[in-house]
Design a protein around this motif. Structure first.
Motif, PDB file in Angstrom:
ATOM      1  N   THR A   8       0.848  -1.180   0.000  1.00  0.00           N
ATOM      2  CA  THR A   8       0.000   0.000   0.000  1.00  0.00           C
ATOM      3  C   THR A   8       0.889   1.238   0.000  1.00  0.00           C
ATOM      4  OG1 THR A   8      -1.932   1.050   1.009  1.00  0.00           O
ATOM      5  CG2 THR A   8      -0.233   0.265   2.522  1.00  0.00           C
ATOM      6  N   ILE A  10       1.363   4.920   1.533  1.00  0.00           N
ATOM      7  CA  ILE A  10       0.968   5.714   2.686  1.00  0.00           C
ATOM      8  C   ILE A  10       1.443   7.144   2.453  1.00  0.00           C
ATOM      9  CG2 ILE A  10       1.233   6.053   5.170  1.00  0.00           C
ATOM     10  CD1 ILE A  10       1.652   3.018   5.419  1.00  0.00           C
ATOM     11  N   PHE A  57      -3.750  15.621   3.070  1.00  0.00           N
ATOM     12  CA  PHE A  57      -4.420  14.331   3.090  1.00  0.00           C
ATOM     13  C   PHE A  57      -4.981  14.061   4.484  1.00  0.00           C
ATOM     14  CE2 PHE A  57       0.160  13.922   3.604  1.00  0.00           C
ATOM     15  CZ  PHE A  57       0.268  13.274   4.824  1.00  0.00           C
ATOM     16  N   PRO A  58      -6.113  13.373   4.543  1.00  0.00           N
ATOM     17  CA  PRO A  58      -6.695  13.046   5.848  1.00  0.00           C
ATOM     18  C   PRO A  58      -5.915  11.905   6.495  1.00  0.00           C
ATOM     19  CG  PRO A  58      -8.005  12.072   4.119  1.00  0.00           C
ATOM     20  CD  PRO A  58      -6.944  12.903   3.441  1.00  0.00           C
ATOM     21  N   PRO A  59      -5.918  11.845   7.815  1.00  0.00           N
ATOM     22  CA  PRO A  59      -5.232  10.726   8.476  1.00  0.00           C
ATOM     23  C   PRO A  59      -5.955   9.414   8.211  1.00  0.00           C
ATOM     24  CG  PRO A  59      -6.377  12.087  10.086  1.00  0.00           C
ATOM     25  CD  PRO A  59      -6.506  12.781   8.762  1.00  0.00           C
ATOM     26  N   GLN A  60      -5.196   8.365   8.139  1.00  0.00           N
ATOM     27  CA  GLN A  60      -5.714   7.013   7.954  1.00  0.00           C
ATOM     28  C   GLN A  60      -5.428   6.213   9.220  1.00  0.00           C
ATOM     29  OE1 GLN A  60      -7.294   6.009   4.947  1.00  0.00           O
ATOM     30  NE2 GLN A  60      -7.220   8.221   4.706  1.00  0.00           N
ATOM     31  N   HIS A  61      -5.943   4.994   9.264  1.00  0.00           N
ATOM     32  CA  HIS A  61      -5.703   4.094  10.396  1.00  0.00           C
ATOM     33  C   HIS A  61      -5.019   2.836   9.883  1.00  0.00           C
ATOM     34  CE1 HIS A  61      -6.306   1.830  14.081  1.00  0.00           C
ATOM     35  NE2 HIS A  61      -6.860   0.870  13.372  1.00  0.00           N
ATOM     36  N   TYR A  62      -3.911   2.464  10.538  1.00  0.00           N
ATOM     37  CA  TYR A  62      -3.179   1.252  10.186  1.00  0.00           C
ATOM     38  C   TYR A  62      -2.981   0.436  11.453  1.00  0.00           C
ATOM     39  CZ  TYR A  62      -2.292   3.904   5.967  1.00  0.00           C
ATOM     40  OH  TYR A  62      -2.455   4.654   4.827  1.00  0.00           O
ATOM     41  N   TYR A 107      -2.426   2.662  20.832  1.00  0.00           N
ATOM     42  CA  TYR A 107      -2.634   3.567  19.710  1.00  0.00           C
ATOM     43  C   TYR A 107      -1.634   4.712  19.798  1.00  0.00           C
ATOM     44  CZ  TYR A 107      -7.156   1.253  19.323  1.00  0.00           C
ATOM     45  OH  TYR A 107      -8.155   0.312  19.178  1.00  0.00           O
ATOM     46  N   HIS A 114      -0.961   9.746  10.927  1.00  0.00           N
ATOM     47  CA  HIS A 114      -1.825   8.578  10.770  1.00  0.00           C
ATOM     48  C   HIS A 114      -1.965   7.863  12.112  1.00  0.00           C
ATOM     49  CE1 HIS A 114      -1.911   9.074   6.483  1.00  0.00           C
ATOM     50  NE2 HIS A 114      -0.589   8.968   6.394  1.00  0.00           N
ATOM     51  N   TYR A 115      -3.139   7.275  12.333  1.00  0.00           N
ATOM     52  CA  TYR A 115      -3.426   6.544  13.556  1.00  0.00           C
ATOM     53  C   TYR A 115      -2.868   5.127  13.439  1.00  0.00           C
ATOM     54  CZ  TYR A 115      -6.625  10.377  14.396  1.00  0.00           C
ATOM     55  OH  TYR A 115      -7.154  11.623  14.577  1.00  0.00           O
TER      56      TYR A 115
END
Length: 124
Positions: A8, A10, A57-62, A107, A114-115
């Motif tokens: 992916t 990021i 860009f908006p934060p994503q969660h991984y 977390y 990014h989270y």
């Protein structure tokens, strides 16, 4: 062959800093990089490609599933470096871990915001 997750991209504010964060905290390993990507690879072969998009860009969660020893090492590095972290995704339990789903979890935010979640047991 069945389906499996391969890689992916990021979004990063600083692709080198983000890649180094995953190498340092998650024990990913650096691999050959090319073009606009700085690449790291996880133990299962999944590649994370960090790139600096020209837009916000908006934060994503991984979320990363790790064994107990890996969790201990990662959490130790989080604490040693004074990285802000929480037991919950709402960030209401600072400086703690959780025992959800029969395991442990934590977390935190990566350098791009990014989270990130480390868990020792899968949700399902």
């Amino acid at each position: 062959m069945g389906i499996s997750f391969n890689h992916t991209i990021i979004a990063a504010k600083d692709r080198e800093a983000s890649a180094q964060f995953y190498i340092d905290i998650a024990e990913a390993r650096g691999v050959n990089s090319w073009g606009p990507f700085t690449n790291v690879q996880l133990d299962d072969g999944v590649m994370l490609q960090f790139a600096e998009p020209p837009i916000d860009f908006p934060p994503q969660h991984y979320a990363f599933l790790v064994d107990d020893d890996h969790f201990d090492r990662a959490y130790g590095r989080i604490q040693e470096r004074g990285i802000e972290h929480w037991a919950d995704p709402q960030r209401t339990l600072p400086g703690q871990t959780n025992t959800e789903h029969g395991g442990r979890g934590v977390y935190l935010l990566d350098p791009a915001g990014h989270y990130i979640e480390f868990i020792t047991r899968p949700y399902l």
